[in-house]
Write an enzyme that holds these catalytic residues in place. Structure first.
Site, PDB file in Angstrom:
ATOM      1  CG  ASP A  68     -56.408 -61.473  -3.180  1.00 38.56           C
ATOM      2  OD1 ASP A  68     -57.353 -61.627  -2.630  1.00 38.56           O
ATOM      3  OD2 ASP A  68     -55.618 -60.704  -3.443  1.00 38.56           O
ATOM      4  CB  ALA A 119     -53.717 -49.527   0.596  1.00 41.28           C
ATOM      5  CD  GLN A 133     -57.477 -60.558  -7.500  1.00 46.04           C
ATOM      6  OE1 GLN A 133     -58.506 -59.838  -7.382  1.00 46.04           O
ATOM      7  NE2 GLN A 133     -56.356 -60.459  -7.472  1.00 46.04           N
ATOM      8  CB  SER A 183     -54.710 -53.069   1.683  1.00 47.34           C
ATOM      9  OG  SER A 183     -53.719 -52.967   0.755  1.00 47.34           O
ATOM     10  CG  LEU A 206     -47.707 -58.670   4.545  1.00 45.19           C
ATOM     11  CD1 LEU A 206     -46.555 -58.252   3.776  1.00 45.19           C
ATOM     12  CD2 LEU A 206     -47.961 -57.861   5.754  1.00 45.19           C
ATOM     13  N   GLY A 266     -50.667 -61.731  -6.976  1.00 47.35           N
ATOM     14  CA  GLY A 266     -50.350 -62.731  -5.675  1.00 47.35           C
ATOM     15  C   GLY A 266     -51.214 -63.936  -5.438  1.00 47.35           C
ATOM     16  CD  GLU A 267     -48.952 -69.278  -5.464  1.00 49.92           C
ATOM     17  OE1 GLU A 267     -48.802 -69.349  -4.155  1.00 49.92           O
ATOM     18  OE2 GLU A 267     -48.512 -69.531  -6.352  1.00 49.92           O
ATOM     19  N   GLY A 310     -46.259 -57.035   0.566  1.00 43.34           N
ATOM     20  CA  GLY A 310     -46.783 -57.787  -0.450  1.00 43.34           C
ATOM     21  C   GLY A 310     -46.765 -57.518  -1.936  1.00 43.34           C
ATOM     22  CG  HIS A 311     -49.394 -54.353  -2.896  1.00 37.87           C
ATOM     23  ND1 HIS A 311     -50.134 -53.987  -1.718  1.00 37.87           N
ATOM     24  CD2 HIS A 311     -50.352 -54.580  -3.739  1.00 37.87           C
ATOM     25  CE1 HIS A 311     -51.223 -54.099  -1.625  1.00 37.87           C
ATOM     26  NE2 HIS A 311     -51.656 -54.439  -2.737  1.00 37.87           N
TER      27      HIS A 311
END
Length: 287
Positions: free
Chosen positions: A154, A36, A157, A190, A188, A151-152, A40-41
């Protein structure tokens, strides 16, 4: 780029291709995703592309990080579109294992990172980070990249992954990448596709509120007062708030009173059935 990107679905084929690159002296960067894909990805792919000779992206909707009442079944999936986006972004290979490849019959091992996972999203989503830590450990070992980009958005995580890599002596550098936002400030995700039009109009208030908390902290407001004010604003706007928290940016330890150094403001809240998360950095102003 689209004509040169390879697609593999097994660990054996993944390692065979990476071995060929290694034999040529190429460096390898990894970006793990659940598909998805959005801008961002793709920013993670761009960052990896600028730091490695070869970029591997993975697509795997990991069942072990979803709770029994969460959205695993309806999580958006569009493999063909995702593959096209990765090729256009400059990935060299996409790894798309199925559930049996990642968790074959008899699989019983779990990776648990304590302390960092005991509150915030860890409290709201029991066993979530156990699933994340396990699948990321597997992906890092399957690919054996020089570095991996996360990514920051999360943020919790990201720190969990940094800790497991350090604790388990996995020879992979973990790079954090800045949050990519819509023009109105929404991070951003999903899951933004789940929002109704009315909810989408309300969603920017999460970032705005966390930014206001960060500004209050920078101006000397105490952590309890600033976080309570942020929670009140979100609830008044119709959010169901999990948390608004001010934490140490390296350890996620709670901070109290006026901040004396860098801090992270983190928030998680529901709009309808959709859970949104965001975070912003802050630090005290020089006075």
């Amino acid at each position: 780029m689209a004509s040169t990107m390879a697609t593999v679905r097994t660990v054996q084929d993944l390692r065979a291709q990476i071995a060929k690159w290694r034999a040529s002296g190429d460096t390898v960067g990894l970006v793990t995703t659940m598909g998805a894909l959005h801008a961002g990805h793709l920013s993670l792919i761009a960052l990896a592309r600028s730091n490695a000779d070869r970029v591997v992206a993975s697509i795997f909707v990991n069942p072990t990080q979803f709770g029994p009442k969460e959205d695993f079944a309806r999580y958006p999936r569009d493999e063909a579109n995702d593959v096209a986006k990765l090729a256009e972004a400059g990935a060299d290979l996409v790894y798309i294992p199925d559930r049996g490849e990642m968790y074959p019959p008899g699989f019983t091992t779990r990776v648990i990172v304590q302390d960092l996972t005991e509150d915030l999203c860890g409290a709201a989503r029991p066993n979530h980070f156990e699933g994340v830590a396990t699948v990321v450990t597997k992906l890092l070992l399957q690919c054996a990249p020089d570095f991996a980009v996360f990514g920051e958005k999360d943020y919790q995580q990201l720190l969990v992954i940094k800790r497991l890599v350090s604790d388990l002596n996995i020879p992979v550098r973990i790079m954090g990448a800045p949050i990519v936002r819509e023009e109105d400030g929404v991070a951003l995700s999903s899951r933004n596709s789940y929002l109704s039009p009315a909810e989408r109009k309300t969603a920017p208030l999460l970032c705005r509120t966390l930014s206001a908390v960060a500004a209050d902290l920078a101006n000397g407001e105490g952590c309890d007062a600033a976080s309570s004010a942020g929670r009140f604003k979100l609830e008044a706007a119709g959010f169901r708030v999990d948390y608004v928290a001010i934490r140490d940016p390296e350890t996620l330890e709670p901070l109290f009173g006026p901040i004396r150094g860098p801090a992270r403001v983190l928030g998680a809240a529901y709009l309808g059935a959709t859970r949104l998360i965001d975070n912003v950095p802050t630090a005290p102003k020089n006075r």
